[in-house]
Design a protein around this motif. Sequence first.
Motif, mmCIF file in Angstrom:
data_model
loop_
_atom_site.group_PDB
_atom_site.id
_atom_site.type_symbol
_atom_site.label_atom_id
_atom_site.label_comp_id
_atom_site.label_asym_id
_atom_site.label_seq_id
_atom_site.Cartn_x
_atom_site.Cartn_y
_atom_site.Cartn_z
ATOM 1 N N VAL A 62 0.818 -1.177 -0.002
ATOM 2 C CA VAL A 62 0.201 0.030 0.031
ATOM 3 C C VAL A 62 0.777 1.422 0.049
ATOM 4 N N ARG A 63 0.786 1.966 -0.968
ATOM 5 C CA ARG A 63 1.510 3.407 -1.007
ATOM 6 C C ARG A 63 0.999 4.357 -0.259
ATOM 7 N N GLN A 64 1.975 4.800 0.818
ATOM 8 C CA GLN A 64 1.824 5.952 1.642
ATOM 9 C C GLN A 64 1.382 7.102 1.305
ATOM 10 N N ALA A 65 0.187 7.666 1.600
ATOM 11 C CA ALA A 65 -0.096 8.889 1.135
ATOM 12 C C ALA A 65 0.674 10.066 1.557
ATOM 13 N N ARG A 66 1.241 10.873 0.500
ATOM 14 C CA ARG A 66 2.280 12.209 1.088
ATOM 15 C C ARG A 66 1.673 13.330 0.770
ATOM 16 N N THR A 67 2.256 14.372 1.156
ATOM 17 C CA THR A 67 1.748 15.572 1.015
ATOM 18 C C THR A 67 2.671 16.086 -0.388
ATOM 19 N N VAL A 68 2.422 17.119 -0.818
ATOM 20 C CA VAL A 68 2.831 17.822 -2.001
ATOM 21 C C VAL A 68 4.400 17.807 -2.142
ATOM 22 N N LEU A 69 4.798 17.957 -0.864
ATOM 23 C CA LEU A 69 6.050 18.325 -0.528
ATOM 24 C C LEU A 69 6.958 17.046 -0.025
ATOM 25 N N LEU A 168 6.002 19.894 5.214
ATOM 26 C CA LEU A 168 7.124 19.466 5.142
ATOM 27 C C LEU A 168 7.641 18.158 5.716
ATOM 28 N N GLY A 169 6.857 17.811 6.825
ATOM 29 C CA GLY A 169 7.289 16.708 7.700
ATOM 30 C C GLY A 169 8.218 17.139 8.832
ATOM 31 N N ARG A 170 8.501 16.389 9.595
ATOM 32 C CA ARG A 170 9.306 16.432 10.674
ATOM 33 C C ARG A 170 10.718 16.835 10.569
ATOM 34 N N TRP A 171 11.308 15.827 9.816
ATOM 35 C CA TRP A 171 12.937 16.330 9.467
ATOM 36 C C TRP A 171 13.172 17.414 8.685
ATOM 37 N N ARG A 172 12.288 17.638 7.688
ATOM 38 C CA ARG A 172 12.588 18.659 6.819
ATOM 39 C C ARG A 172 12.132 20.227 7.505
ATOM 40 N N PHE A 173 11.342 19.896 8.446
ATOM 41 C CA PHE A 173 10.913 21.211 9.238
ATOM 42 C C PHE A 173 11.897 21.555 10.337
ATOM 43 N N LEU A 174 12.485 20.612 10.786
ATOM 44 C CA LEU A 174 13.372 20.592 11.891
ATOM 45 C C LEU A 174 14.692 21.203 11.221
ATOM 46 N N ALA A 175 15.121 20.494 10.264
ATOM 47 C CA ALA A 175 16.186 21.022 9.432
ATOM 48 C C ALA A 175 15.884 22.335 8.894
ATOM 49 N N TYR A 211 7.411 29.940 4.268
ATOM 50 C CA TYR A 211 6.189 30.122 4.163
ATOM 51 C C TYR A 211 5.831 30.742 2.924
ATOM 52 N N PHE A 212 6.660 32.062 2.600
ATOM 53 C CA PHE A 212 6.090 32.631 1.460
ATOM 54 C C PHE A 212 6.599 32.007 0.126
ATOM 55 N N VAL A 213 7.751 31.123 -0.045
ATOM 56 C CA VAL A 213 8.060 30.280 -1.192
ATOM 57 C C VAL A 213 7.310 29.309 -1.249
ATOM 58 N N ILE A 214 6.643 28.357 -0.242
ATOM 59 C CA ILE A 214 5.935 27.409 -0.474
ATOM 60 C C ILE A 214 4.588 27.935 -0.758
ATOM 61 N N ALA A 258 13.903 26.376 1.377
ATOM 62 C CA ALA A 258 12.316 26.070 0.691
ATOM 63 C C ALA A 258 12.367 26.120 -0.644
ATOM 64 N N VAL A 259 13.108 26.980 -1.422
ATOM 65 C CA VAL A 259 13.165 26.719 -2.813
ATOM 66 C C VAL A 259 13.420 25.030 -3.262
ATOM 67 N N ALA A 260 14.404 24.429 -2.658
ATOM 68 C CA ALA A 260 14.787 23.210 -2.822
ATOM 69 C C ALA A 260 13.610 22.130 -2.267
ATOM 70 N N TYR A 261 13.037 22.334 -1.330
ATOM 71 C CA TYR A 261 12.088 21.618 -0.924
ATOM 72 C C TYR A 261 10.888 21.753 -1.648
ATOM 73 N N ALA A 262 10.445 22.861 -2.229
ATOM 74 C CA ALA A 262 9.256 23.334 -3.006
ATOM 75 C C ALA A 262 9.159 22.725 -4.137
ATOM 76 N N TYR A 263 10.454 23.147 -4.956
ATOM 77 C CA TYR A 263 10.609 22.745 -6.557
ATOM 78 C C TYR A 263 11.426 21.627 -6.851
ATOM 79 N N ALA A 264 11.700 20.712 -5.810
ATOM 80 C CA ALA A 264 12.470 19.553 -6.382
ATOM 81 C C ALA A 264 11.668 18.809 -7.209
ATOM 82 N N PRO A 265 12.276 18.091 -8.226
ATOM 83 C CA PRO A 265 11.482 17.176 -9.213
ATOM 84 C C PRO A 265 10.781 16.022 -8.165
ATOM 85 N N LYS A 266 9.560 15.556 -8.521
ATOM 86 C CA LYS A 266 9.100 14.457 -7.690
ATOM 87 C C LYS A 266 9.707 13.072 -7.738
#
Length: 300
Positions: A62-69, A168-175, A211-214, A258-266
């Motif tokens: 079962v594929r885990q549902a994920r946010t757009v980021l 972002l998820g916990r580890w991205r947000f903490l980073a 917050y602005f970039v995303i 934020a640019v790296a997190y938001a615009y990374a290719p899926k």
Amino acid sequence: MSTDPSPAPGPDTPVPSCYRHPGRETYVRCTRCDRYICPECMRDAAVGHQCVECVAEGQKGVRQARTVLGARASGSQTPVVTYTLIGLCVLAYLGEVASEQVVREFMMLGLGAMQGGTLVGVAEGEWYRLLTSMFLHQPPQSGGFGLTHILFNMWALWAIGPQLEQLLGRWRFLALYMLSGLGGSVLLYLVDPFDAAVGASGAIFGLFAAYFVIGRKLGGQVGPIVFLLVLNLVITFAVPSISWEGHIGGLATGAVLAVAYAYAPKARRQLVHVAASAAVLVLLVALVLVKTSELMSGVS
């Protein structure tokens, strides 16, 4: 529910028992593997019941549902990182109120002299100051902003932290938070290593930028965050006692991440996120090492 179709066991027929708990009698079998299972091992399925192992095996596909980021999607997820950061700042502030020594020992200071001429600071090997300073705020006894300093920063973290953490998820947000705060400390170290500073403002400015970039990436309303950001930038440069380096350093670091997190290719999103976070950390560490070498050569 699948049950044994055979007639009730006779005197010489063994009573079936759970495959995981041999001592427990049962006539219910897993609809997937057909093994006998007791009530403790039953898991509701679309038809009948399945055993623990079959359910676990089925969930692997079962594929885990994920946010757009890329974070795991969970509408009820508690923003643990946000609340933990707020708690750490409050605990540090209580320590400051109890003893001014806490500020002297853990504030951001590139290079300075204590009583007796002893040199202290990041250049003297106290690297932890680059990070610990972001959990400290001006205590009431120091004058200046006092309680207002921590109240505003914690309000900002509480207001936008949970939304960013969920996306972002916990580890991205903490980073994002830690690297933004570190970026503020590093810029202060580069520009004015003899100045001291405390506060989570660098990390908060990093969250503002993210917050602005995303928000732009997702097509959300960014007007309120732009207003808040502009207002704080005006205050940053209008009030002499505020460390603009910490704010701008955190803002720039947060924007880059934020640019790296938001615009990374899926297809390569996870790899890009990890690589971007690591690259920013390596760059900040390298800048600190170069500046430390420069300062220590001047001292010697």
